[in-house]
Design a protein around this motif. Structure first.
Motif, short mmCIF file in Angstrom:
data_model
loop_
_atom_site.label_atom_id
_atom_site.label_comp_id
_atom_site.label_asym_id
_atom_site.label_seq_id
_atom_site.Cartn_x
_atom_site.Cartn_y
_atom_site.Cartn_z
N THR A 76 0.85 -1.18 0.00
CA THR A 76 0.00 0.00 0.00
C THR A 76 0.89 1.23 0.00
O THR A 76 1.83 1.33 0.78
CB THR A 76 -0.90 0.03 1.25
OG1 THR A 76 -1.67 -1.18 1.29
CG2 THR A 76 -1.84 1.22 1.23
N ASP A 78 0.20 5.30 0.30
CA ASP A 78 -0.86 6.28 0.47
C ASP A 78 -0.42 7.64 -0.04
O ASP A 78 0.73 7.82 -0.46
CB ASP A 78 -1.37 6.32 1.91
CG ASP A 78 -0.35 6.86 2.90
OD1 ASP A 78 0.62 7.54 2.48
OD2 ASP A 78 -0.54 6.62 4.10
N GLU A 79 -1.31 8.59 -0.04
CA GLU A 79 -1.03 9.93 -0.59
C GLU A 79 0.09 10.65 0.13
O GLU A 79 0.74 11.51 -0.43
CB GLU A 79 -2.31 10.77 -0.57
CG GLU A 79 -3.41 10.24 -1.46
CD GLU A 79 -3.00 10.14 -2.92
OE1 GLU A 79 -2.32 11.06 -3.43
OE2 GLU A 79 -3.36 9.13 -3.55
N PRO A 100 3.16 7.76 -4.71
CA PRO A 100 2.45 6.89 -5.64
C PRO A 100 2.70 7.39 -7.06
O PRO A 100 2.91 8.58 -7.27
CB PRO A 100 0.98 7.04 -5.26
CG PRO A 100 0.95 7.80 -4.00
CD PRO A 100 2.26 8.46 -3.81
N GLU A 102 1.67 8.60 -10.58
CA GLU A 102 0.47 9.22 -11.16
C GLU A 102 0.05 8.56 -12.45
O GLU A 102 -1.11 8.61 -12.83
CB GLU A 102 0.72 10.71 -11.38
CG GLU A 102 0.97 11.46 -10.10
CD GLU A 102 1.34 12.90 -10.33
OE1 GLU A 102 1.21 13.39 -11.48
OE2 GLU A 102 1.74 13.57 -9.38
N THR A 105 -0.33 1.81 -13.54
CA THR A 105 -1.59 1.06 -13.63
C THR A 105 -1.92 0.33 -12.33
O THR A 105 -2.93 -0.35 -12.26
CB THR A 105 -1.50 0.04 -14.77
OG1 THR A 105 -0.40 -0.85 -14.51
CG2 THR A 105 -1.30 0.72 -16.11
N ILE A 106 -1.09 0.47 -11.31
CA ILE A 106 -1.28 -0.22 -10.04
C ILE A 106 -2.28 0.54 -9.17
O ILE A 106 -2.20 1.76 -9.04
CB ILE A 106 0.05 -0.35 -9.27
CG1 ILE A 106 1.09 -1.12 -10.10
CG2 ILE A 106 -0.14 -0.98 -7.91
CD1 ILE A 106 0.77 -2.55 -10.32
N THR A 107 -3.25 -0.18 -8.59
CA THR A 107 -4.14 0.42 -7.60
C THR A 107 -3.85 -0.25 -6.26
O THR A 107 -3.55 -1.44 -6.19
CB THR A 107 -5.63 0.23 -7.97
OG1 THR A 107 -5.89 -1.16 -8.17
CG2 THR A 107 -5.96 0.98 -9.25
N TYR A 108 -3.90 0.53 -5.20
CA TYR A 108 -3.54 0.05 -3.86
C TYR A 108 -4.78 -0.11 -3.00
O TYR A 108 -5.72 0.65 -3.15
CB TYR A 108 -2.56 1.04 -3.22
CG TYR A 108 -1.31 1.21 -4.05
CD1 TYR A 108 -0.30 0.25 -4.00
CD2 TYR A 108 -1.14 2.31 -4.88
CE1 TYR A 108 0.84 0.39 -4.77
CE2 TYR A 108 0.00 2.45 -5.65
CZ TYR A 108 0.98 1.49 -5.58
OH TYR A 108 2.11 1.61 -6.34
N TYR A 110 -2.28 -3.43 -3.20
CA TYR A 110 -1.93 -4.30 -4.32
C TYR A 110 -1.28 -5.58 -3.79
O TYR A 110 -0.32 -5.51 -3.02
CB TYR A 110 -0.95 -3.58 -5.26
CG TYR A 110 -0.52 -4.43 -6.42
CD1 TYR A 110 -1.35 -4.65 -7.51
CD2 TYR A 110 0.72 -5.06 -6.40
CE1 TYR A 110 -0.95 -5.45 -8.56
CE2 TYR A 110 1.12 -5.87 -7.45
CZ TYR A 110 0.28 -6.06 -8.53
OH TYR A 110 0.66 -6.86 -9.56
N ARG A 131 5.95 0.81 -9.24
CA ARG A 131 4.83 1.75 -9.17
C ARG A 131 4.31 2.07 -10.57
O ARG A 131 3.13 2.30 -10.77
CB ARG A 131 5.24 3.05 -8.48
CG ARG A 131 5.53 2.88 -7.01
CD ARG A 131 6.12 4.13 -6.43
NE ARG A 131 7.46 4.33 -6.98
CZ ARG A 131 8.21 5.40 -6.76
NH1 ARG A 131 7.75 6.39 -6.03
NH2 ARG A 131 9.42 5.49 -7.26
#
Length: 154
Positions: A76, A78-79, A100, A102, A105-108, A110, A131
């Motif tokens: 994970t 985070d922002e 992260p 921008e 293609t990875i979404t957390y 993951y 990333r």
């Protein structure tokens, strides 16, 4: 030199079947590895652990990076730049925060697929790592970095 020490196998010496010599072309791993450094990697490792620095093939590029998670682990970002692996905050000795990607293609969170590794640069402002392009398959890892020679303007 005795011939058994210089014997070639498929165009490679026995030495280059065991060791990999490559030159760092950028500062993705700064300050650990700097552009121009000669990286010495051990090719016979097939199992890698968290924090191992490895040389791997990504598309047409050879890259170096640090393993932060392996198959089955959940990553994970985070922002705020916090890196968590399996819910545990990772404290690392890197100079800049982790951001992260921008355009990746990875979404957390993951989960890293089996037989793959999540690899990040030490210079985390450069986002040419997992990333951006996702996990690295074990078969794409060429060597584990065991040493380097600092080389500047030679």
């Amino acid at each position: 030199i005795h011939t058994r020490y210089t014997r070639q196998t498929n165009g490679q010496s026995m030495l280059t079947q065991i060791l990999q010599f490559s030159r760092a072309r950028n500062n993705d791993m700064y300050p650990s590895i700097r552009a121009g450094d000669i990286v010495l990697g051990y090719r016979l490792d097939k199992e890698f652990e968290k924090n191992d620095v490895v040389v791997f093939q990504q598309g047409e590029y050879q890259r170096a990076g640090r393993i932060v998670a392996k198959g089955g682990d959940t990553v994970t970002l985070d922002e705020s730049g916090a890196l968590l692996v399996n819910g545990t905050l990772q404290y690392e000795k890197i100079p800049l925060e982790t951001l992260p990607c921008e355009y990746g293609t990875i979404t957390y969170p993951y989960t890293v697929p089996s037989d793959s590794y999540f690899i990040l640069n030490d210079y985390r402002q450069e986002q040419r790592d997992s990333r951006e392009f996702g996990p690295v398959k074990a078969s794409d890892i060429q060597s584990r970095v065991i040493s380097l020679l600092r080389r500047r303007e030679i």
